[in-house]
Design a protein around this motif. Structure first.
Motif, short mmCIF file in Angstrom:
data_model
loop_
_atom_site.label_atom_id
_atom_site.label_comp_id
_atom_site.label_asym_id
_atom_site.label_seq_id
_atom_site.Cartn_x
_atom_site.Cartn_y
_atom_site.Cartn_z
N ALA A 14 0.84 -1.19 0.00
CA ALA A 14 0.00 0.00 0.00
C ALA A 14 0.88 1.25 0.00
CB ALA A 14 -0.92 0.00 1.21
N GLY A 15 0.48 2.22 -0.82
CA GLY A 15 1.27 3.42 -0.98
C GLY A 15 2.26 3.36 -2.11
N GLY A 16 2.45 2.19 -2.67
CA GLY A 16 3.41 2.01 -3.74
C GLY A 16 2.87 2.41 -5.10
N SER A 17 3.70 2.18 -6.13
CA SER A 17 3.36 2.60 -7.49
C SER A 17 3.72 1.51 -8.49
CB SER A 17 4.14 3.87 -7.85
OG SER A 17 3.82 4.94 -6.99
N ASP A 61 -13.84 8.49 -10.36
CA ASP A 61 -13.64 9.30 -9.16
C ASP A 61 -12.69 8.62 -8.16
OD1 ASP A 61 -17.04 10.64 -9.01
OD2 ASP A 61 -15.26 11.30 -10.11
N SER A 62 -12.76 7.31 -8.11
CA SER A 62 -11.97 6.56 -7.12
C SER A 62 -10.47 6.62 -7.37
CB SER A 62 -12.42 5.10 -7.09
OG SER A 62 -12.25 4.51 -8.36
N VAL A 63 -10.05 7.02 -8.57
CA VAL A 63 -8.62 7.03 -8.89
C VAL A 63 -8.10 8.41 -9.24
CG1 VAL A 63 -8.82 4.64 -9.72
CG2 VAL A 63 -8.81 6.52 -11.37
N GLU A 88 -7.77 -1.79 -2.01
CA GLU A 88 -8.97 -1.87 -2.85
C GLU A 88 -8.69 -1.65 -4.33
OE1 GLU A 88 -8.52 0.04 -0.12
OE2 GLU A 88 -9.52 1.99 -0.33
N ASP A 89 -7.46 -1.31 -4.68
CA ASP A 89 -7.07 -1.23 -6.09
C ASP A 89 -6.69 -2.60 -6.65
OD1 ASP A 89 -5.37 1.83 -5.31
OD2 ASP A 89 -7.29 1.62 -6.36
N VAL A 117 -2.31 -5.33 -4.19
CA VAL A 117 -1.80 -4.36 -3.23
C VAL A 117 -1.97 -4.93 -1.83
CG1 VAL A 117 -1.91 -1.99 -2.41
CG2 VAL A 117 -2.49 -2.51 -4.79
N SER A 118 -0.88 -5.09 -1.13
CA SER A 118 -0.93 -5.62 0.23
C SER A 118 -0.99 -4.48 1.24
CB SER A 118 0.29 -6.50 0.49
OG SER A 118 1.47 -5.73 0.41
N SER A 119 -1.68 -4.76 2.33
CA SER A 119 -1.84 -3.71 3.36
C SER A 119 -0.72 -3.76 4.38
CB SER A 119 -3.18 -3.88 4.06
OG SER A 119 -3.30 -5.17 4.61
#
Length: 119
Positions: A14-17, A61-63, A88-89, A117-119
């Motif tokens: 999470a937070g990555g790209s 909207d979500s992205v 959730e992505d 995407v891992s939390s």
């Protein structure tokens, strides 16, 4: 035979790209709008972003503010930069393109690339 091939997916925290690519190959005269969709397990396929032939972009909207769609017409490739990723992505990401080839105008889909995407 026109083909779309997605690449660039993977496992990220999470937070990555990530940078997803959608490359078209074959006899291509022109590519109209290209869209990225995503489908999570057990859910419908949702539109994420679109870029027109002239470079106009639209986002779900979500992205908005996190994802950026772009295209390199010389390479027949469309990119989706996905930043600030959230669990959730997580989904299979597909590209869809309207392409004019020797046999006419058709919509094409790629085979998808998994983003987890891992939390």
């Amino acid at each position: 035979q026109v083909q779309l091939v997605e690449s660039g997916g993977g496992l990220v925290q999470a937070g990555g790209s990530l940078r997803l690519s959608c490359a078209a190959s074959g006899v291509i005269f022109s590519i109209r709008s290209v869209s990225w969709y995503r489908q999570a397990p057990g859910k419908q396929r949702d539109l994420v972003a679109t870029i027109t032939a002239t470079g106009v972009t639209n986002y779900a909207d979500s992205v908005k503010g996190r994802f950026t769609i772009s295209r390199d017409n010389a390479k027949n490739t469309v990119y989706l930069e996905v930043n600030s990723l959230k669990p959730e992505d997580t989904a299979v990401y597909y590209c869809n393109a309207g392409i004019r080839s020797w046999n006419g105008d058709y919509d094409y889909w790629g085979q998808g690339t998994q983003v987890t995407v891992s939390s």
